[in-house]
Design a protein around this motif. Structure first.
Motif, PDB file in Angstrom:
ATOM      1  N   ASP A 244       1.029  -1.342  -0.121  1.00  0.00           N
ATOM      2  CA  ASP A 244       0.167  -0.197   0.112  1.00  0.00           C
ATOM      3  C   ASP A 244       1.109   0.816  -0.129  1.00  0.00           C
ATOM      4  O   ASP A 244       0.278   2.190  -0.253  1.00  0.00           O
ATOM      5  N   LEU A 245       2.063   0.948  -0.458  1.00  0.00           N
ATOM      6  CA  LEU A 245       3.472   2.505  -0.742  1.00  0.00           C
ATOM      7  C   LEU A 245       2.976   2.886  -1.870  1.00  0.00           C
ATOM      8  O   LEU A 245       1.963   2.677  -2.656  1.00  0.00           O
ATOM      9  N   VAL A 246       2.504   4.417  -1.337  1.00  0.00           N
ATOM     10  CA  VAL A 246       2.535   5.315  -2.841  1.00  0.00           C
ATOM     11  C   VAL A 246       3.717   5.764  -3.233  1.00  0.00           C
ATOM     12  O   VAL A 246       4.898   5.766  -2.974  1.00  0.00           O
TER      13      VAL A 246
ATOM     14  N   ASP B 139       5.774   8.044  -6.075  1.00  0.00           N
ATOM     15  CA  ASP B 139       5.517   9.094  -7.693  1.00  0.00           C
ATOM     16  C   ASP B 139       6.781   9.272  -8.892  1.00  0.00           C
ATOM     17  O   ASP B 139       7.434   9.698  -7.654  1.00  0.00           O
TER      18      ASP B 139
ATOM     19  N   CYS C  17      12.069   9.663  -5.329  1.00  0.00           N
ATOM     20  CA  CYS C  17      11.088   8.001  -4.998  1.00  0.00           C
ATOM     21  C   CYS C  17      12.031   7.348  -5.507  1.00  0.00           C
ATOM     22  O   CYS C  17      12.679   7.256  -6.624  1.00  0.00           O
TER      23      CYS C  17
ATOM     24  N   SER D  38      10.682   4.415  -7.466  1.00  0.00           N
ATOM     25  CA  SER D  38      10.006   4.444  -9.015  1.00  0.00           C
ATOM     26  C   SER D  38      11.184   4.747  -9.758  1.00  0.00           C
ATOM     27  O   SER D  38      10.939   4.224 -11.105  1.00  0.00           O
TER      28      SER D  38
END
Length: 127
Positions: free
Chosen positions: A4-6, A8, A14, A16
């Motif tokens: 449930d990590l967000v 961006d 981030c 990602s």
């Protein structure tokens, strides 16, 4: 790690962003695209990804393996045999990349025409 990590990718810190760089960089995208075709040994993959140096391919495979996109399997043979293949996550990402690769390849006539028009507009006319 929690699902449930967000994330961006537009945020500088981030995690990602680093993975996106591995996936979309020249050698990462070509390596994933090639591995979408099947399992390869290192030198087979190097021949398939024409132009990549041994060092860059090694670094690329290491980064993609660390990100969980590529699986490296070393066979206990003499001489040693190492095969690379996509993980399920890598296959899912490579499928999206292949769609983009196919789109780019299919639209190259329009791209080349656009380049020609662009260059013609910016090239001074001969006296």
């Amino acid at each position: 790690m929690s699902d449930d990590l967000v994330f961006d990718v537009f945020a500088r810190a981030c995690a990602s962003r680093e993975t996106l760089e591995h996936v979309t960089g020249r050698w990462g995208s070509l390596t994933l695209g090639a591995l979408y075709e099947g399992s390869f040994r290192f030198n087979e993959l190097r021949r398939r990804v024409d132009g990549v140096s041994e060092k860059m391919l090694s670094q690329t495979l290491h980064a993609l393996e660390r990100d969980g996109l590529v699986h490296r399997e070393a066979q206990p043979t003499n001489p040693p045999r190492v095969d690379y293949r996509l993980t399920p996550l890598g296959r899912e990402i490579a499928e999206q990349l292949r769609g983009l690769i196919d789109l780019v390849e299919g639209r190259m006539p329009q791209v080349l025409a656009a380049r020609e028009n662009y260059d013609a507009e910016r090239t001074p006319a001969a006296p």
